[in-house]
Scaffold this active site. Structure first.
Site, PDB file in Angstrom:
ATOM      1  N   TYR A 105    -105.231  -4.881 -92.462  1.00  0.00           N
ATOM      2  CA  TYR A 105    -104.679  -5.687 -93.554  1.00  0.00           C
ATOM      3  C   TYR A 105    -103.694  -6.665 -92.931  1.00  0.00           C
ATOM      4  O   TYR A 105    -102.564  -6.320 -92.618  1.00  0.00           O
ATOM      5  CB  TYR A 105    -103.996  -4.776 -94.579  1.00  0.00           C
ATOM      6  CG  TYR A 105    -103.304  -5.500 -95.710  1.00  0.00           C
ATOM      7  CD1 TYR A 105    -103.859  -6.643 -96.276  1.00  0.00           C
ATOM      8  CD2 TYR A 105    -102.095  -5.034 -96.219  1.00  0.00           C
ATOM      9  CE1 TYR A 105    -103.226  -7.305 -97.312  1.00  0.00           C
ATOM     10  CE2 TYR A 105    -101.456  -5.683 -97.263  1.00  0.00           C
ATOM     11  CZ  TYR A 105    -102.024  -6.825 -97.802  1.00  0.00           C
ATOM     12  OH  TYR A 105    -101.385  -7.482 -98.837  1.00  0.00           O
ATOM     13  N   ASP A 144    -108.911  -7.316 -95.099  1.00  0.00           N
ATOM     14  CA  ASP A 144    -108.344  -8.521 -95.685  1.00  0.00           C
ATOM     15  C   ASP A 144    -107.606  -9.251 -94.570  1.00  0.00           C
ATOM     16  O   ASP A 144    -106.513  -8.863 -94.180  1.00  0.00           O
ATOM     17  CB  ASP A 144    -107.388  -8.137 -96.824  1.00  0.00           C
ATOM     18  CG  ASP A 144    -106.682  -9.331 -97.427  1.00  0.00           C
ATOM     19  OD1 ASP A 144    -106.946 -10.475 -96.998  1.00  0.00           O
ATOM     20  OD2 ASP A 144    -105.840  -9.124 -98.326  1.00  0.00           O
ATOM     21  N   HIS A 242    -109.444  -8.519-105.342  1.00  0.00           N
ATOM     22  CA  HIS A 242    -110.456  -8.660-104.298  1.00  0.00           C
ATOM     23  C   HIS A 242    -111.701  -7.897-104.733  1.00  0.00           C
ATOM     24  O   HIS A 242    -111.633  -6.990-105.571  1.00  0.00           O
ATOM     25  CB  HIS A 242    -109.984  -8.046-102.977  1.00  0.00           C
ATOM     26  CG  HIS A 242    -108.810  -8.717-102.352  1.00  0.00           C
ATOM     27  ND1 HIS A 242    -108.902  -9.455-101.186  1.00  0.00           N
ATOM     28  CD2 HIS A 242    -107.499  -8.745-102.701  1.00  0.00           C
ATOM     29  CE1 HIS A 242    -107.704  -9.902-100.843  1.00  0.00           C
ATOM     30  NE2 HIS A 242    -106.834  -9.482-101.760  1.00  0.00           N
TER      31      HIS A 242
END
Length: 254
Positions: A105, A144, A242
């Protein structure tokens, strides 16, 4: 082998919005999540005994965090980049016989770009880490990554130039990462596909109109290029701002 990555933007909230249904239906061999926003012991996942669970929680409560649910028992697990710990819980690395899986992340530069210098320093460390791993065995990195790489990866490119996630600096770091030997699996298979996004603002009608960004990726070592079977974006799946992204790859670890 099927791998899924999803920034759930709060796992407890996402579980209440259908996470478990999607998890069971997808039947992934490896399921990676980012932005869990919880501490160890704050949730009990009802995902089946066939999955091993690995968690990297941020020290700060309700912030960041990653997890991996794996049907395959790894040879080793590492948390963080240089050390086996990092305060924001952003990375988990699982080592398997034929590859490394890195669930990440990436830090957000923030709307005012106040965290951009840290973000760029992070990018250099992350790239060096993947290159180091890749020297031993191939790498699949997912998560991400908080950047829309090219104009095709964002709905309104011109009006977003210079904004967090679409600065020249962040995009250049993604270019460097790919040049270091890591393929964007989705663009490798679908170089010209437009309207393929993985994140949408919560503002009214934005997702309905597909005004999005593609900032969630599966990056694959070039040496695994021929093993890539498919890469998809499950944009129909709700529960977060998302959506999940999927990689199917011809690796047998069972």
């Amino acid at each position: 082998m099927k791998l899924i990555s999803w920034n759930v933007n709060g796992l407890r909230a996402c579980v209440n919005k259908g996470f478990n249904d999607y998890f069971k239906e997808s039947n992934a061999d490896l399921f990676c999540v980012q932005e869990t926003k919880l501490q160890e012991g704050q949730i009990t996942m009802e995902i089946g005994e066939e999955y091993e669970q690995y968690w990297n929680c941020a020290v700060k409560k309700g912030y960041s965090g990653t997890a991996v649910f794996s049907k395959i028992k790894p040879l080793s697990v590492r948390y963080g980049i240089e050390e086996n710990h990092e305060e924001e819980g952003r990375i988990i690395t699982l080592e398997f016989e034929n590859f490394y899986l890195v669930n990440v992340y990436t830090p957000n530069a923030k709307r005012d770009l106040s965290r951009l210098p840290y973000r760029l320093e992070w990018e250099d460390r992350f790239r060096a880490y993947l290159v180091e791993l890749d020297a031993h065995k191939p790498v699949i990195a997912c998560g991400d990554l908080n950047v829309a790489h090219q104009e095709i990866d964002i709905k309104n490119a011109k009006s977003n130039v210079g904004n967090s996630g679409f600065t020249a600096e962040e995009r250049a770091k993604m270019t460097e990462l790919q040049a270091a030997g890591f393929l964007d699996s989705f663009r490798h298979l679908y170089p010209d596909r437009e309207g393929a996004y993985s994140w949408w603002s919560y503002m009214p009608k934005i997702r309905e109109r597909n005004v999005g960004w593609r900032i969630d990726y599966f990056l694959v070592s070039v040496k695994l290029k021929s093993a890539i079977v498919d890469a998809q974006i499950d944009a129909h799946v709700m529960g977060s701002d998302h959506c999940p992204v999927v990689l199917e790859i011809g690796l047998d670890e069972k």
